[in-house]
Design an enzyme around this catalytic site. Structure first.
Site, mmCIF file in Angstrom:
data_model
loop_
_atom_site.group_PDB
_atom_site.id
_atom_site.type_symbol
_atom_site.label_atom_id
_atom_site.label_comp_id
_atom_site.label_asym_id
_atom_site.label_seq_id
_atom_site.Cartn_x
_atom_site.Cartn_y
_atom_site.Cartn_z
ATOM 1 N N SER A 182 0.818 -1.211 0.000
ATOM 2 C CA SER A 182 0.000 0.000 0.000
ATOM 3 C C SER A 182 0.854 1.263 0.000
ATOM 4 C CB SER A 182 -0.955 0.002 1.190
ATOM 5 O OG SER A 182 -0.254 -0.196 2.398
ATOM 6 N N ASP A 435 -3.842 6.213 11.403
ATOM 7 C CA ASP A 435 -2.947 5.684 10.377
ATOM 8 C C ASP A 435 -1.647 6.485 10.427
ATOM 9 O OD1 ASP A 435 -1.518 4.885 8.189
ATOM 10 O OD2 ASP A 435 -3.118 5.181 6.729
ATOM 11 N N HIS A 438 0.810 5.281 6.308
ATOM 12 C CA HIS A 438 0.701 5.912 4.990
ATOM 13 C C HIS A 438 0.866 7.429 5.135
ATOM 14 C CE1 HIS A 438 -1.561 2.063 4.876
ATOM 15 N NE2 HIS A 438 -0.792 1.912 3.813
#
Ligand SMILES: *[C@@H]1O[C@H](CO)[C@@H](O)[C@H](O)[C@H]1NC(C)=O
Ligand SMILES: *[C@@H]1O[C@H](CO)[C@@H](O)[C@H](O)[C@H]1NC(C)=O
Ligand SMILES: *[C@@H]1O[C@H](CO)[C@@H](O)[C@H](O)[C@H]1NC(C)=O
Ligand SMILES: *[C@@H]1O[C@H](CO)[C@@H](O)[C@H](O)[C@H]1NC(C)=O
Length: 458
Positions: A182, A435, A438
């Site tokens: 990702s 998160d 990312h």
């Protein structure tokens, strides 16, 4: 049932064991964000209806069968695992080969500092339509914008601001693919937005169920950008909790043909993997289990994943070299393979409580060293890329996108709670999911692509 499968494949060596201190360091790293990694790495893309792994119970033993792509075997004898006591020898040889074959890059972009920069980003959540929901921080109500106003200044040279014209000019009549997990996708989506500020991309292909394979065309330039999902680069039967499989089963001797079979058609490839090696995994080679990470329930000895990561990287790069030669490479083409080094996460504070990343400024140089795991993962890529470059034939170039240090200094660049829209709307409810892996778009990861532009055009 999986236990039985594993009991038939006892671990047969312990050459991957680290000294105790290192083991503890990496084990802690693995523990801290484990629950969060599980959520972040799996749930956002775990919408597949199609099972990736089929578990069949047969005569008391579970056999794991990939329901997808071909299982292409590599002759293990061609690509031996260097025994640990010869590791230094191999590295010395690689280093020597590097001196001869690969001149040093014109600029070391990895060494520098973040400096304030008043220029606004080239895009935002309004102007770019392809920002993934979980990374659209501004649109999700992130109140601070200071994190957008920094640029990376290498110590000994200049890193020009991203030029969509220069990139699209280079990409004319070419196909660039991002391959990995990702974070590869995050970098690809940053590039799409940067390029979209000049020319709109058109989505021309996507994998129906998961968006894991997508392709965009920039018609005016006959340019193509695509994303291939391949979190280990080699073949994997991904874990499937609904089928009782908590571990990824990684096959170090089998390539992931979903992307590798396309190599001949690609002009540039950006590889980016790493984080999936931190989550539970069983590593297979030549029909045997050679490593197991987070396997306490099988009573297996814990095996550090660093060696597995090195194998996956080494074999993939060697295979790219091999196929480039045997595939009858077009002499007029110059293929570039760039490998993005490990991008550190920034879960901070008490891991069993918040695990948040609420900083709003970059670290200053020296304020935060990369951790042991991050440094090891980075070093592996740098070394393996140098070795592949030394062995590369004509028309093929390898480069490391060495972003670990600059990314490590950006605790302020992650979505944190703004992976969701308006996370604090309901007041201070139960703990908010963060998160810290990312990167917000726009944001720090755009710098990866500034370096990519310099790398592919150099
Ligand atoms: C987003 O970008 C567009 C186009 O550059 C610009 O007009 C707009 O003001 C930006 N919006 C924000 C919130 O920065
Ligand atoms: C368009 O780009 C592809 C590579 O992506 C290339 O094979 C093809 O020849 C190009 N078309 C033209 C007309 O140049
Ligand atoms: C693992 O070891 C423990 C303690 O020795 C034992 O109770 C358990 O049954 C073992 N589990 C497996 C799956 O063999
Ligand atoms: C960030 O989190 C820490 C620890 O939870 C907290 O003490 C601090 O006030 C927070 N800072 C901001 C700016 O919210």
């Amino acid at each position: 049932m999986v236990t039985n499968f594993l009991q038939n494949h006892h671990l047969q060596n312990s050459q991957f064991l680290l000294p105790k201190r290192q083991f503890v360091t990496y084990a802690l790293y693995a523990l801290i964000p484990l629950a969060l990694f599980h959520y972040l790495l799996f749930n956002p893309v775990a919408t597949a209806k199609k099972p990736v792994v089929v578990v069949q119970v047969r005569e008391g033993a579970a056999v794991i069968i990939s329901s997808h792509h071909e299982h292409v075997r590599v002759n293990a004898k061609q690509l031996p695992i260097p025994p640990s006591d010869q590791g230094d020898e191999v590295l010395k040889k690689d280093a020597k080969a590097e001196q001869v074959a690969a001149p040093p890059p014109p600029c070391d972009y990895s060494d520098g500092e973040w400096v304030p920069d008043a220029r606004p980003p080239l895009y935002n959540g309004t102007s770019c339509a392809t920002i993934k929901d979980g990374q659209n921080c501004m649109a999700h109500g992130r109140p601070d914008t200071g994190y957008l106003y920094w640029r990376w200044r290498p110590r000994r040279c200049d890193l020009p601001a991203f030029s969509p014209d220069a990139f699209l000019g280079w990409l004319r009549n070419k196909h660039l693919a991002f391959v990995g997990d990702s974070l590869a996708r995050n970098q690809a989506e940053s590039l799409l937005c940067l390029l979209a500020s000049r020319s709109p991309p058109e989505l021309v292909y996507r994998d129906g169920e998961e968006n894991r394979f997508r392709r965009w065309a920039f018609r005016e330039h006959n340019a193509t950008v695509s994303i291939f999902w391949s979190p280990f680069l080699v073949k994997v039967a991904e874990k499937a909790e609904h089928a009782g499989v908590r571990h990824n089963n990684v096959f170090l001797d089998s390539f992931d043909e979903r992307w590798l079979s396309r190599l001949g058609a690609l002009d540039a490839v950006v590889l980016s993997i790493g984080h999936w090696f931190l989550i539970p995994g069983i590593y297979h080679d030549a029909g045997e289990v050679v490593g197991c990470h987070d396997c306490a329930e099988f009573n297996h000895t814990e095996i550090p994943f660093f060696g597995m990561f090195k194998q996956a990287v080494h074999r993939t790069l060697a295979e790219i070299n091999r196929r480039h030669v045997t595939g009858g490479a077009d002499k007029n083409k110059n293929k570039v393979v760039a490998f993005t080094t490990f991008s550190p996460a920034h879960f901070e504070g008490e891991w069993d409580k918040a695990g948040a990343c609420n900083k709003t400024r970059p670290y200053k140089n020296g304020e935060k060293e990369a951790g042991y795991t991050e440094a090891e993962m980075r070093k592996t890529v740098v070394e393996e890329v140098a070795a592949a470059a030394a062995a590369a034939g004509p028309g093929l170039r390898f480069a490391a996108l060495d972003v670990t240090t600059l990314a490590n200094l950006r605790p302020d660049g992650h979505p944190g709670p703004y992976m969701r829209s308006d996370p604090f709307a309901g007041g201070a409810g139960p703990r908010v999911q963060n998160d810290c892996v990312h990167w917000c778009l726009p944001g720090a990861i755009d710098t990866f692509n500034e370096i990519l532009l310099q790398t592919i055009t150099s």
